[in-house]
Structures are given as C-alpha cells and as structure tokens.
Design a protein around this motif. Structure first.
Motif, PDB file in Angstrom:
ATOM      1  N   PRO A   1      37.424  55.397  39.659  1.00 16.65           N
ATOM      2  CA  PRO A   1      36.934  54.025  39.845  1.00 16.65           C
ATOM      3  C   PRO A   1      37.662  53.061  38.903  1.00 16.65           C
ATOM      4  O   PRO A   1      37.666  53.259  37.692  1.00 16.65           O
ATOM      5  N   VAL A   2      38.304  52.072  39.491  1.00 14.88           N
ATOM      6  CA  VAL A   2      39.087  51.121  38.685  1.00 14.88           C
ATOM      7  C   VAL A   2      38.734  49.687  39.089  1.00 14.88           C
ATOM      8  O   VAL A   2      38.167  49.440  40.157  1.00 14.88           O
ATOM      9  N   THR A   3      39.121  48.775  38.217  1.00 20.21           N
ATOM     10  CA  THR A   3      39.205  47.367  38.611  1.00 20.21           C
ATOM     11  C   THR A   3      40.653  46.935  38.382  1.00 20.21           C
ATOM     12  O   THR A   3      41.382  47.565  37.603  1.00 20.21           O
ATOM     13  N   CYS A   4      41.029  45.871  39.069  1.00 21.16           N
ATOM     14  CA  CYS A   4      42.441  45.491  39.082  1.00 21.16           C
ATOM     15  C   CYS A   4      42.540  43.975  39.209  1.00 21.16           C
ATOM     16  O   CYS A   4      41.746  43.358  39.914  1.00 21.16           O
ATOM     17  N   ARG A   5      43.500  43.389  38.490  1.00 21.15           N
ATOM     18  CA  ARG A   5      43.774  41.960  38.733  1.00 21.15           C
ATOM     19  C   ARG A   5      45.275  41.752  38.858  1.00 21.15           C
ATOM     20  O   ARG A   5      46.075  42.436  38.221  1.00 21.15           O
TER      21      ARG A   5
ATOM     22  N   PHE B   1      45.956  38.150  49.683  1.00 17.66           N
ATOM     23  CA  PHE B   1      45.570  39.510  49.295  1.00 17.66           C
ATOM     24  C   PHE B   1      45.784  39.713  47.794  1.00 17.66           C
ATOM     25  O   PHE B   1      46.606  39.053  47.172  1.00 17.66           O
ATOM     26  N   ARG B   2      45.064  40.696  47.261  1.00 18.68           N
ATOM     27  CA  ARG B   2      45.150  40.917  45.811  1.00 18.68           C
ATOM     28  C   ARG B   2      46.365  41.762  45.437  1.00 18.68           C
ATOM     29  O   ARG B   2      46.701  41.850  44.256  1.00 18.68           O
ATOM     30  N   CYS B   3      47.040  42.416  46.420  1.00 18.70           N
ATOM     31  CA  CYS B   3      48.211  43.245  46.087  1.00 18.70           C
ATOM     32  C   CYS B   3      48.969  43.579  47.375  1.00 18.70           C
ATOM     33  O   CYS B   3      48.504  43.291  48.475  1.00 18.70           O
TER      34      CYS B   3
ATOM     35  N   LYS C   1      41.136  51.995  46.370  1.00 21.71           N
ATOM     36  CA  LYS C   1      42.412  52.425  46.956  1.00 21.71           C
ATOM     37  C   LYS C   1      43.404  52.880  45.892  1.00 21.71           C
ATOM     38  O   LYS C   1      44.582  53.132  46.209  1.00 21.71           O
ATOM     39  N   HIS C   2      42.973  52.946  44.650  1.00 17.22           N
ATOM     40  CA  HIS C   2      43.855  53.388  43.576  1.00 17.22           C
ATOM     41  C   HIS C   2      44.433  54.761  43.941  1.00 17.22           C
ATOM     42  O   HIS C   2      43.699  55.663  44.367  1.00 17.22           O
ATOM     43  N   GLY C   3      45.730  54.901  43.785  1.00 19.20           N
ATOM     44  CA  GLY C   3      46.424  56.119  44.238  1.00 19.20           C
ATOM     45  C   GLY C   3      47.266  55.816  45.471  1.00 19.20           C
ATOM     46  O   GLY C   3      48.262  56.474  45.723  1.00 19.20           O
TER      47      GLY C   3
ATOM     48  N   CYS D   1      55.650  48.405  44.513  1.00 14.78           N
ATOM     49  CA  CYS D   1      55.973  47.035  44.074  1.00 14.78           C
ATOM     50  C   CYS D   1      54.973  46.509  43.057  1.00 14.78           C
ATOM     51  O   CYS D   1      55.327  45.739  42.168  1.00 14.78           O
ATOM     52  N   ASP D   2      53.713  46.870  43.245  1.00 13.56           N
ATOM     53  CA  ASP D   2      52.658  46.327  42.387  1.00 13.56           C
ATOM     54  C   ASP D   2      52.582  47.022  41.039  1.00 13.56           C
ATOM     55  O   ASP D   2      52.175  46.404  40.061  1.00 13.56           O
ATOM     56  N   VAL D   3      52.915  48.295  40.987  1.00 16.98           N
ATOM     57  CA  VAL D   3      52.642  49.052  39.762  1.00 16.98           C
ATOM     58  C   VAL D   3      53.906  49.435  39.003  1.00 16.98           C
ATOM     59  O   VAL D   3      53.852  50.123  37.981  1.00 16.98           O
TER      60      VAL D   3
ATOM     61  N   SER E   1      53.072  43.656  37.952  1.00 17.68           N
ATOM     62  CA  SER E   1      52.365  42.631  38.737  1.00 17.68           C
ATOM     63  C   SER E   1      50.857  42.690  38.568  1.00 17.68           C
ATOM     64  O   SER E   1      50.176  41.679  38.683  1.00 17.68           O
ATOM     65  N   VAL E   2      50.345  43.911  38.364  1.00 18.34           N
ATOM     66  CA  VAL E   2      48.880  44.043  38.276  1.00 18.34           C
ATOM     67  C   VAL E   2      48.481  44.687  36.949  1.00 18.34           C
ATOM     68  O   VAL E   2      49.296  45.338  36.278  1.00 18.34           O
ATOM     69  N   GLU E   3      47.226  44.495  36.598  1.00 16.21           N
ATOM     70  CA  GLU E   3      46.611  45.227  35.483  1.00 16.21           C
ATOM     71  C   GLU E   3      45.488  46.060  36.076  1.00 16.21           C
ATOM     72  O   GLU E   3      44.621  45.521  36.783  1.00 16.21           O
ATOM     73  N   ILE E   4      45.517  47.352  35.793  1.00 17.18           N
ATOM     74  CA  ILE E   4      44.480  48.251  36.319  1.00 17.18           C
ATOM     75  C   ILE E   4      43.739  48.839  35.125  1.00 17.18           C
ATOM     76  O   ILE E   4      44.370  49.249  34.142  1.00 17.18           O
ATOM     77  N   ARG E   5      42.424  48.872  35.199  1.00 24.76           N
ATOM     78  CA  ARG E   5      41.676  49.485  34.095  1.00 24.76           C
ATOM     79  C   ARG E   5      40.449  50.229  34.633  1.00 24.76           C
ATOM     80  O   ARG E   5      40.013  49.971  35.780  1.00 24.76           O
TER      81      ARG E   5
HETATM   82  S1  SF4 Z   1      47.349  47.466  43.133  1.00 24.87           S
HETATM   83 FE1  SF4 Z   1      46.316  49.419  43.534  1.00 24.87          FE
HETATM   84  S2  SF4 Z   1      44.510  49.412  42.182  1.00 24.87           S
HETATM   85 FE2  SF4 Z   1      45.251  47.291  42.339  1.00 24.87          FE
HETATM   86  S3  SF4 Z   1      44.047  46.392  44.013  1.00 24.87           S
HETATM   87 FE3  SF4 Z   1      45.978  47.178  44.889  1.00 24.87          FE
HETATM   88  S4  SF4 Z   1      45.491  49.237  45.614  1.00 24.87           S
HETATM   89 FE4  SF4 Z   1      43.873  48.623  44.181  1.00 24.87          FE
END
Ligand code: SF4
Ligand code: SF4
Length: 292
Positions: A206-210, A223-225, A255-257, A262-264, A278-282
């Motif tokens: 379980p993560v949150t992401c910005r 969209f967020r990513c 959807k983590h995984g 591009c995002d990570v 591009s994103v921060e995941i925690r």
């Molecule tokens: S980058 Fe990954 S963790 Fe972040 S919102 Fe998109 S799918 Fe979820």
C-alpha cells in the motif's frame, strides 16, 4: 471558466494530443504495463487553446507529444493560433506530413532559451529509415527550426546507432542517446529511483504517490502518472471542467508495481539537473490519519 493554477512544484506539462503514430516500435514506452486499449475521443484545436489560455504556467513550456502530435488534425491550427508568449516544445517521430507544417508554422514559434532543443525528434533504430528521417530533419533545420535528435540505446543495434551518430554529426545536428527503459529481450532496462515499482506485476504494497507533472490525454482527461494515462485509469480531472483545480497531494495507489518506467526512472529535471524523478512514492502508513 476559472483560471487554473499550475502547482509551483510541477516540472513538466505534457499534452498527448493524439496516440496516433506512424511507427510501431517494439520497445514503445506507451505500451509498457498497458492493459487497456479502448479508443479515446480527441479534442480539437479550439478546446486545447481555451484550456492553455486558462492555465497560469509560471515558466514551464507546454510539451506537445503522443504518439506523434503532428498527426493530430488541428496541429498546425493550434500552433498558429496560440499567442506568442506561450512556450511550446514538440516531441515527434516526424511521421506526419511536413508540407503544411512548413507552410503554416513560423519557426520562431519554437524559440526559447534552454539546455536542449524545443523540437526533439526521435530516431528509432530498426523501425525508422535513417536516410528518410535525415532528409526530413534537413528540411526542418534549413527552414530555421531549432531541433535536436534523440534515440535510445538498444542493446542489439549498436551499428545503427553509430551510423546515426555519424550522419547527424556530419550535419551539425545535436544527437543524444538515452537509456532504454523497461523490458527488452528478457531484461528490465533503465536506472530507477523506485526499481521495484515497474516490475510488471502489482507489488501489493500500500503506497501513496504524488506527481510533479501535468499529464493530459487526447480527450482532455488529466492523470496522476503515465501508467494511468496510457490505461485511461481514474482521471483526476478534465480540462473541459469549468471549475477545474489542480491539487498537489499524495494519492493512494493500488497499481504500484505496474508503474510506467517514465514515472519512476531517475532523470534530469528541466534545468538538466540530475537526480530527478517524476513521482514520489511512500508507504501509505505515512499518510494514514493519526490516532487521537
Ligand atoms: S507512478 Fe506508480 S505508484 Fe504512482 S500513481 Fe502511478 S502507478 Fe501508482
Ligand atoms: S515512435 Fe514513439 S510513440 Fe510511436 S511507436 Fe515508437 S516509441 Fe511508440
């Protein structure tokens, strides 16, 4: 319609005008961890212009991308009608008809200072014909457009990349080779801030992401990513909403995984400073409400 304030932390403004593309690259970043292929409607030039004029951009350029944005029917109209104070970048594989573009679009439309060219053309070894691409690049350059060429380091195409480097150097054209991203020939390529996030199966963590990017699909959904964008998964807003507001927050994600590389990945920001993602995941626990 209200004005739309871009969160000051945002580093990128990407408009996917169309997903149509004249190539079919085996390593296409748009297809990685993709499971939804429903066709989407495409907004016209007038709807995009209305939105661009609402956004308070600070100093970010609007990057037109896709697919190949040149294949959007309103592409030239959009470039002609957008006021000169808006900075525009273009990511293209040059698989569109250059004649109307050269006829209608002023090269100064793409003038800005920066560490990389505002028109970034992709060369795709094994999928592009180098001689044809070089001829198109020459036409644009000779018309006064500020451009650069990019490719990815395909492990099985060193000779083609060497040849492209030689040809573009002889033309005096900036040519850069970037890392290949995602799965290719049984290995996952790329350098990531969150390597566990793009293994191609849900992690169950379980993560949150910005995000630090404004990403908009051809139908105007935000969209967020990139995972969500390519899969049309849970848009967080629409540019057609007269009361649209953008909030810079961590959102829960299951959807983590399946994240798009591009995002990570680790990359440079728009000032070419390394170490950006591009994103921060925690862990989601970090955002859980505290017990009284
Ligand atoms: S980058 Fe990954 S963790 Fe972040 S919102 Fe998109 S799918 Fe979820
Ligand atoms: S040119 Fe770009 S969008 Fe088109 S198939 Fe190749 S990688 Fe994908």
């Amino acid at each position: 319609m209200n004005p739309v304030l871009l969160p000051p932390r945002y580093n990128y403004f990407g408009v996917f005008l169309t997903f149509a593309c004249g190539l079919c690259c085996s390593y296409c970043i748009n297809q990685i961890n993709r499971y939804s292929f429903k066709p989407r409607p495409q907004l016209g030039a007038a709807e995009w212009l209305t939105f661009f004029k609402r956004v308070q951009l600070h100093d970010l350029p609007i990057t037109l991308q896709g697919g190949d944005p040149g294949r959007h029917p309103g592409f030239c109209t959009l470039l002609e009608d957008l006021p000169a104070e808006y900075k525009i970048d273009l990511l293209t594989s040059l698989t569109f008809d250059l004649a109307p573009f050269l006829d209608r679009v002023d090269p100064t439309r793409f003038r800005r200072t920066g560490p990389y060219a505002p028109i970034r053309i992709s060369y795709h070894p094994r999928h592009d014909e180098l001689r044809t691409l070089t001829a198109k690049v020459r036409r644009l350059r000779d018309a006064g457009f500020d451009l650069g060429l990019y490719s990815v380091r395909l492990p099985d195409a060193p000779t083609l990349l060497d040849e492209a480097a030689r040809v573009f150097a002889s033309e005096g054209i900036d040519f850069r080779i970037k890392e290949l991203l995602g799965p290719y020939q049984g290995a996952i390529h790329g350098t990531y801030r969150y390597p566990e996030a793009c293994l191609g199966k849900p992690s169950g963590v379980p993560v949150t992401c910005r995000t630090s990017e404004l990403l908009i699909d051809p139908s105007g959904n935000i969209f967020r990513c990139h995972h969500d964008l390519y899969n049309a998964f849970q848009p967080i807003g629409s540019i057609l909403d007269p009361e649209l507001g953008l909030t810079d927050v961590f959102r829960p994600c299951d959807k983590h995984g399946l994240c798009n590389p591009c995002d990570v990945k680790l990359k440079t920001d728009r000032y070419q400073r390394p170490g950006h993602c591009s994103v921060e995941i925690r862990p989601a626990a970090q955002d859980a409400p505290k017990a009284e």
